[in-house]
Write a protein that holds these residues in place. Sequence first.
Motif, PDB file in Angstrom:
ATOM      1  N   GLU A  68      36.812  57.931  97.864  1.00 23.66           N
ATOM      2  CA  GLU A  68      37.284  57.515  99.192  1.00 23.66           C
ATOM      3  C   GLU A  68      38.335  56.409  99.077  1.00 23.66           C
ATOM      4  O   GLU A  68      39.374  56.452  99.744  1.00 23.66           O
ATOM      5  N   ALA A  69      38.081  55.431  98.225  1.00 29.00           N
ATOM      6  CA  ALA A  69      39.023  54.324  98.047  1.00 29.00           C
ATOM      7  C   ALA A  69      40.303  54.771  97.342  1.00 29.00           C
ATOM      8  O   ALA A  69      41.335  54.107  97.455  1.00 29.00           O
ATOM      9  N   SER A  70      40.257  55.905  96.640  1.00 31.75           N
ATOM     10  CA  SER A  70      41.439  56.434  95.954  1.00 31.75           C
ATOM     11  C   SER A  70      42.349  57.230  96.887  1.00 31.75           C
ATOM     12  O   SER A  70      43.538  57.391  96.603  1.00 31.75           O
ATOM     13  N   LEU A  71      41.802  57.728  97.988  1.00 34.30           N
ATOM     14  CA  LEU A  71      42.573  58.582  98.894  1.00 34.30           C
ATOM     15  C   LEU A  71      43.890  57.959  99.369  1.00 34.30           C
ATOM     16  O   LEU A  71      44.924  58.640  99.328  1.00 34.30           O
ATOM     17  N   PRO A  72      43.910  56.699  99.808  1.00 41.18           N
ATOM     18  CA  PRO A  72      45.200  56.136 100.248  1.00 41.18           C
ATOM     19  C   PRO A  72      46.246  56.107  99.134  1.00 41.18           C
ATOM     20  O   PRO A  72      47.433  56.313  99.397  1.00 41.18           O
ATOM     21  N   HIS A  73      45.813  55.891  97.912  1.00 38.68           N
ATOM     22  CA  HIS A  73      46.745  55.869  96.778  1.00 38.68           C
ATOM     23  C   HIS A  73      47.304  57.272  96.513  1.00 38.68           C
ATOM     24  O   HIS A  73      48.488  57.424  96.190  1.00 38.68           O
ATOM     25  N   ILE A  74      46.461  58.288  96.651  1.00 39.18           N
ATOM     26  CA  ILE A  74      46.900  59.672  96.471  1.00 39.18           C
ATOM     27  C   ILE A  74      47.899  60.035  97.566  1.00 39.18           C
ATOM     28  O   ILE A  74      48.977  60.591  97.287  1.00 39.18           O
ATOM     29  N   GLU A  75      47.557  59.705  98.797  1.00 41.81           N
ATOM     30  CA  GLU A  75      48.443  60.013  99.924  1.00 41.81           C
ATOM     31  C   GLU A  75      49.779  59.293  99.781  1.00 41.81           C
ATOM     32  O   GLU A  75      50.838  59.866 100.091  1.00 41.81           O
ATOM     33  N   VAL A  93      30.274  64.972  93.700  1.00 38.56           N
ATOM     34  CA  VAL A  93      30.469  64.377  95.027  1.00 38.56           C
ATOM     35  C   VAL A  93      31.935  63.977  95.206  1.00 38.56           C
ATOM     36  O   VAL A  93      32.518  64.176  96.279  1.00 38.56           O
ATOM     37  N   GLU A  94      32.538  63.432  94.144  1.00 38.99           N
ATOM     38  CA  GLU A  94      33.952  63.059  94.212  1.00 38.99           C
ATOM     39  C   GLU A  94      34.829  64.304  94.361  1.00 38.99           C
ATOM     40  O   GLU A  94      35.778  64.314  95.157  1.00 38.99           O
ATOM     41  N   VAL A  95      34.506  65.353  93.619  1.00 36.97           N
ATOM     42  CA  VAL A  95      35.251  66.612  93.737  1.00 36.97           C
ATOM     43  C   VAL A  95      35.164  67.123  95.170  1.00 36.97           C
ATOM     44  O   VAL A  95      36.182  67.501  95.773  1.00 36.97           O
ATOM     45  N   GLU A  96      33.973  67.123  95.730  1.00 36.59           N
ATOM     46  CA  GLU A  96      33.790  67.600  97.102  1.00 36.59           C
ATOM     47  C   GLU A  96      34.597  66.778  98.092  1.00 36.59           C
ATOM     48  O   GLU A  96      35.179  67.326  99.040  1.00 36.59           O
ATOM     49  N   ARG A  97      34.674  65.454  97.867  1.00 42.51           N
ATOM     50  CA  ARG A  97      35.451  64.604  98.782  1.00 42.51           C
ATOM     51  C   ARG A  97      36.933  64.942  98.719  1.00 42.51           C
ATOM     52  O   ARG A  97      37.626  65.007  99.739  1.00 42.51           O
ATOM     53  N   PHE A  98      37.444  65.181  97.503  1.00 39.79           N
ATOM     54  CA  PHE A  98      38.861  65.543  97.364  1.00 39.79           C
ATOM     55  C   PHE A  98      39.137  66.929  97.940  1.00 39.79           C
ATOM     56  O   PHE A  98      40.182  67.149  98.560  1.00 39.79           O
ATOM     57  N   ARG A  99      38.206  67.852  97.773  1.00 40.75           N
ATOM     58  CA  ARG A  99      38.394  69.190  98.356  1.00 40.75           C
ATOM     59  C   ARG A  99      38.372  69.116  99.882  1.00 40.75           C
ATOM     60  O   ARG A  99      39.110  69.832 100.556  1.00 40.75           O
ATOM     61  N   GLU A 100      37.527  68.248 100.392  1.00 41.48           N
ATOM     62  CA  GLU A 100      37.479  68.045 101.843  1.00 41.48           C
ATOM     63  C   GLU A 100      38.811  67.483 102.341  1.00 41.48           C
ATOM     64  O   GLU A 100      39.327  67.895 103.376  1.00 41.48           O
ATOM     65  N   ALA A 101      39.375  66.544 101.603  1.00 37.25           N
ATOM     66  CA  ALA A 101      40.617  65.885 102.019  1.00 37.25           C
ATOM     67  C   ALA A 101      41.847  66.772 101.842  1.00 37.25           C
ATOM     68  O   ALA A 101      42.758  66.739 102.671  1.00 37.25           O
TER      69      ALA A 101
END
Length: 187
Positions: A68-75, A93-101
């Motif tokens: 979750e904290a990595s998402l802004p950096h990816i975006e 769980v991290e994979v699922e979060r990235f697939r969701e995003a």
Amino acid sequence: MTVIGIVGLPGSGKSEAAAVAREEGVPVVTMGDVIRQACRDRGLDPATHHGEVAKQLREENGPAAIAEASLPHIEEGLEDADIVVVDGIRSDVEVERFREAFGDEFVLVEVDAPDEARAERLDVRGRDASAEEGGESLEERDERELGFGMGEAMAMADLTVANDGTLEQFQNRIRRLLSEGVDTAER
């Protein structure tokens, strides 16, 4: 737009894959950087408190906290690039979060290497104490990483890139993956 997540056991070549991406001008988000920053924000030394703070972040904010904290950096990386590489995925769980995003734009790549090669690389890298020096054996490290859910994450991989030859062969496999796409990557 493509977000390529990299997963693999210690010494498999994840950091080398990320280094190749950087050389090719592809933004790389290292999930460990999020943890290192959280250490500094808490007045702690990342070199000695990394694992402790990673555990605290997950306890405080849930098992996907680091993703979750990595998402802004990816975006942010996607603002100027078509591909972003995410290094440091540790759990399903991290994979699922990235697939969701990112949906179908997220591709999980497992880097796989023989145990003997991984052990040699870790020894040469010299970042950690060996079992003989009071540190963890390769088997203990693998067990710890798999305990985070890495085995489940690796099982979710869309593609496995073998790192079982020369460094140059592996680097070329990663370059081809980045330039030609997942469907053309040599396995």
